[in-house]
Motif scaffolding. Structure first.
Motif, PDB file in Angstrom:
ATOM      1  N   LEU A  95       0.832  -1.201   0.000  1.00 13.56           N
ATOM      2  CA  LEU A  95       0.000   0.000   0.000  1.00 13.56           C
ATOM      3  C   LEU A  95       0.869   1.255   0.000  1.00 13.56           C
ATOM      4  CD1 LEU A  95      -2.992   0.707  -0.024  1.00 13.56           C
ATOM      5  CD2 LEU A  95      -2.881   0.937   2.465  1.00 13.56           C
ATOM      6  N   GLN A  96       1.971   1.232   0.743  1.00 14.20           N
ATOM      7  CA  GLN A  96       2.885   2.376   0.763  1.00 14.20           C
ATOM      8  C   GLN A  96       3.492   2.608  -0.625  1.00 14.20           C
ATOM      9  OE1 GLN A  96       5.848   1.798   3.792  1.00 14.20           O
ATOM     10  NE2 GLN A  96       4.339   1.438   5.406  1.00 14.20           N
ATOM     11  N   ILE A  97       3.910   1.509  -1.265  1.00 12.00           N
ATOM     12  CA  ILE A  97       4.516   1.610  -2.598  1.00 12.00           C
ATOM     13  C   ILE A  97       3.506   2.165  -3.599  1.00 12.00           C
ATOM     14  CG2 ILE A  97       5.424   0.253  -4.524  1.00 12.00           C
ATOM     15  CD1 ILE A  97       6.610  -1.648  -2.403  1.00 12.00           C
ATOM     16  N   ALA A  98       2.287   1.619  -3.542  1.00 13.01           N
ATOM     17  CA  ALA A  98       1.249   2.056  -4.485  1.00 13.01           C
ATOM     18  C   ALA A  98       0.884   3.517  -4.279  1.00 13.01           C
ATOM     19  CB  ALA A  98       0.023   1.173  -4.331  1.00 13.01           C
ATOM     20  N   GLN A  99       0.818   3.953  -3.039  1.00 14.91           N
ATOM     21  CA  GLN A  99       0.470   5.344  -2.768  1.00 14.91           C
ATOM     22  C   GLN A  99       1.537   6.295  -3.291  1.00 14.91           C
ATOM     23  OE1 GLN A  99      -0.190   5.140   1.476  1.00 14.91           O
ATOM     24  NE2 GLN A  99      -2.391   4.782   1.253  1.00 14.91           N
ATOM     25  N   ARG A 100       2.800   5.908  -3.151  1.00 14.62           N
ATOM     26  CA  ARG A 100       3.881   6.730  -3.702  1.00 14.62           C
ATOM     27  C   ARG A 100       3.781   6.795  -5.225  1.00 14.62           C
ATOM     28  NH1 ARG A 100       8.408   8.245  -1.189  1.00 14.62           N
ATOM     29  NH2 ARG A 100       9.620   7.903  -3.083  1.00 14.62           N
ATOM     30  N   ALA A 101       3.528   5.643  -5.831  1.00  8.92           N
ATOM     31  CA  ALA A 101       3.438   5.604  -7.290  1.00  8.92           C
ATOM     32  C   ALA A 101       2.259   6.431  -7.793  1.00  8.92           C
ATOM     33  CB  ALA A 101       3.306   4.154  -7.754  1.00  8.92           C
ATOM     34  N   ARG A 102       1.140   6.390  -7.091  1.00  5.89           N
ATOM     35  CA  ARG A 102      -0.031   7.161  -7.503  1.00  5.89           C
ATOM     36  C   ARG A 102       0.215   8.661  -7.408  1.00  5.89           C
ATOM     37  NH1 ARG A 102      -5.111   4.841  -7.667  1.00  5.89           N
ATOM     38  NH2 ARG A 102      -6.063   6.637  -6.616  1.00  5.89           N
ATOM     39  N   LYS A 103       1.136   9.055  -6.539  1.00  6.74           N
ATOM     40  CA  LYS A 103       1.491  10.471  -6.404  1.00  6.74           C
ATOM     41  C   LYS A 103       2.572  10.889  -7.393  1.00  6.74           C
ATOM     42  CE  LYS A 103       0.406  10.667  -1.461  1.00  6.74           C
ATOM     43  NZ  LYS A 103       0.976  10.833  -0.098  1.00  6.74           N
ATOM     44  N   ASP A 116      -4.071  -4.141  -7.294  1.00 14.71           N
ATOM     45  CA  ASP A 116      -5.290  -3.419  -6.923  1.00 14.71           C
ATOM     46  C   ASP A 116      -4.992  -2.205  -6.044  1.00 14.71           C
ATOM     47  OD1 ASP A 116      -6.944  -5.021  -8.383  1.00 14.71           O
ATOM     48  OD2 ASP A 116      -7.491  -6.329  -6.715  1.00 14.71           O
ATOM     49  N   HIS A 117      -3.900  -2.264  -5.270  1.00 12.67           N
ATOM     50  CA  HIS A 117      -3.520  -1.100  -4.467  1.00 12.67           C
ATOM     51  C   HIS A 117      -3.128   0.068  -5.373  1.00 12.67           C
ATOM     52  CE1 HIS A 117      -2.377  -3.698  -0.710  1.00 12.67           C
ATOM     53  NE2 HIS A 117      -3.676  -3.617  -0.911  1.00 12.67           N
ATOM     54  N   LEU A 118      -2.478  -0.254  -6.489  1.00 12.45           N
ATOM     55  CA  LEU A 118      -2.064   0.789  -7.417  1.00 12.45           C
ATOM     56  C   LEU A 118      -3.267   1.375  -8.152  1.00 12.45           C
ATOM     57  CD1 LEU A 118       0.285   2.294  -8.861  1.00 12.45           C
ATOM     58  CD2 LEU A 118       0.258   0.451 -10.556  1.00 12.45           C
ATOM     59  N   VAL A 119      -4.197   0.512  -8.532  1.00 10.65           N
ATOM     60  CA  VAL A 119      -5.345   0.961  -9.329  1.00 10.65           C
ATOM     61  C   VAL A 119      -6.344   1.740  -8.487  1.00 10.65           C
ATOM     62  CG1 VAL A 119      -7.296   0.178 -10.718  1.00 10.65           C
ATOM     63  CG2 VAL A 119      -5.069  -0.930 -10.964  1.00 10.65           C
ATOM     64  N   SER A 120      -6.692   1.213  -7.300  1.00  3.42           N
ATOM     65  CA  SER A 120      -7.727   1.839  -6.477  1.00  3.42           C
ATOM     66  C   SER A 120      -7.175   2.699  -5.344  1.00  3.42           C
ATOM     67  CB  SER A 120      -8.636   0.762  -5.876  1.00  3.42           C
ATOM     68  OG  SER A 120      -7.930  -0.003  -4.904  1.00  3.42           O
ATOM     69  N   GLY A 121      -5.951   2.397  -4.906  1.00  3.89           N
ATOM     70  CA  GLY A 121      -5.386   3.114  -3.766  1.00  3.89           C
ATOM     71  C   GLY A 121      -5.942   2.667  -2.434  1.00  3.89           C
ATOM     72  N   GLU A 122      -6.742   1.598  -2.443  1.00  2.00           N
ATOM     73  CA  GLU A 122      -7.382   1.142  -1.218  1.00  2.00           C
ATOM     74  C   GLU A 122      -7.148  -0.348  -1.002  1.00  2.00           C
ATOM     75  OE1 GLU A 122     -11.467   2.094  -1.682  1.00  2.00           O
ATOM     76  OE2 GLU A 122     -11.156   4.269  -1.610  1.00  2.00           O
ATOM     77  N   ARG A 123      -7.387  -0.788   0.242  1.00  2.00           N
ATOM     78  CA  ARG A 123      -7.268  -2.193   0.590  1.00  2.00           C
ATOM     79  C   ARG A 123      -8.631  -2.864   0.467  1.00  2.00           C
ATOM     80  NH1 ARG A 123      -3.126  -2.631   5.659  1.00  2.00           N
ATOM     81  NH2 ARG A 123      -3.419  -4.829   5.188  1.00  2.00           N
ATOM     82  N   SER A 124      -8.609  -4.167   0.191  1.00  2.00           N
ATOM     83  CA  SER A 124      -9.838  -4.957   0.138  1.00  2.00           C
ATOM     84  C   SER A 124      -9.811  -5.943   1.305  1.00  2.00           C
ATOM     85  CB  SER A 124      -9.947  -5.713  -1.185  1.00  2.00           C
ATOM     86  OG  SER A 124     -10.995  -6.658  -1.140  1.00  2.00           O
TER      87      SER A 124
END
Length: 324
Positions: A95-103, A116-124
């Motif tokens: 989740l940390q990696i995906a959030q950095r990439a999304r920014k 899915d963390h990269l696409v949605s930014g959220e956990r399931s």
């Protein structure tokens, strides 16, 4: 344009090519260093689904149990507990990696992440709990399985295990093995364990997914290819046996022989794949003028499918996966 030093074959490589040549291109033909998409493609290659992460952790924990018993005679217990801690830790890091990439920030270059963390930014939470349940059930079943009991009764000095950090077992396709058109191709076989039981070499493959007619058929094809590796090492066909172990279930230990037809079909699959891939590439050179196979993305046509595109790690950069 993209290049690769050589054409090789593996079961996973073959399966990906069958499902989607475009995803195959992204996975197996690295882009040139000057290409603007190089960074994002290298990043996306490390993407995983939650079921795949759970399965990888199950395999790693079983491999650890094998190594501990082989090297120290120690039988580990409660394999699920550390595996679940690893699962939760990997999810948090993802989740940390995906959030950095999304920014738009540069992600860590070595860590894997959940797509899915990269696409949605959220956990399931539902998917994560399903992953935990797979880990618990698989590792609990492994500890109590006939397979683990039978394996421990064999000569541990003659075990050969495979992990993601090992040099993958492979052999070269030759005419002596029955290869004609693909002779010289390197064939990779990612078995989990081989052991000697009496006069037989047994190839063991752990499965963390559900057992269906489709998955059984795929597994049988995979194991037939692994038998070719054993035969290439000098083992007689009659002494090579296979044992898939579906860890979600309690199954008997009953290694079986692979038929001559299964081996022939395995050779045919390798030959067919080699021909089809060869038709899409040409001989050339890489950026340093070293001999290489050159591929063009446009020649590797996408094969859109709702379920496959939804789980494909390359969907953020693939126009075929995006709705019109």
């Amino acid at each position: 344009m993209a290049t690769s030093k050589f054409i090789s074959w593996s079961h996973s490589r073959h399966e990906l090519f069958q499902k989607c040549p475009r995803a195959f291109f992204f996975e197996h033909y690295p882009w040139g260093e000057r290409d603007p998409h190089e960074d994002i493609l290298a990043f996306l290659k490390r993407g995983k689904s939650i079921p795949l992460l759970a399965g990888d952790i199950v395999h790693e924990q079983v491999s650890l149990a094998l190594r501990c018993f082989r090297d120290a005679g120690a039988k580990l217990s409660d394999l699920a507990a550390p595996a679940l801690r690893r699962f939760d830790s990997d999810l948090a890091l993802s989740l940390q990696i995906a959030q950095r990439a999304r920014k738009g920030l540069k992600p860590q270059q070595t860590a894997n992440f959940i797509l899915d963390h990269l696409v949605s930014g959220e956990r399931s939470e539902a998917m994560e709990e399903a992953g935990r349940q797979v880990i618990r059930q698989c590792l609990t079943n492994f500890e109590a399985s006939e397979a683990w009991e039978a394996i421990r009764a064999t000569d541990t000095s003659r075990w050969q295990t495979f992990t993601s950090t090992d040099d993958r077992p492979h052999f070269t396709a030759t005419a002596d093995l029955g290869f004609l058109r693909s002779a010289g191709v390197r064939v990779y076989t990612a078995f989990d364990l081989t052991l000697v039981d009496g006069d037989d070499l047994v190839i063991v493959d752990w499965k963390s997914g559900k057992k269906t007619h489709e998955t059984e058929a795929t597994t049988n094809k995979q194991l037939a290819g692994y038998c070719l590796w054993a035969i290439s090492k000098g083992y007689k066909k009659r002494h090579v046996k296979v044992q898939p172990v579906y860890l979600l279930y309690s199954e008997p230990w009953k290694p079986r022989s692979v038929t001559r037809d299964e081996l022939t079909q395995a050779i045919d699959r390798i030959e067919e794949h080699y021909i089809r891939e060869s038709q899409l590439i040409r001989r050339g050179s890489d950026e340093d003028w070293n001999p290489a196979h050159v591929a063009d993305r446009a020649d590797f046509l996408p094969r859109p499918h709702p379920s496959r595109c939804g789980s494909c790690k390359f969907r953020p950069v693939c126009s075929a996966a995006k709705p019109n």
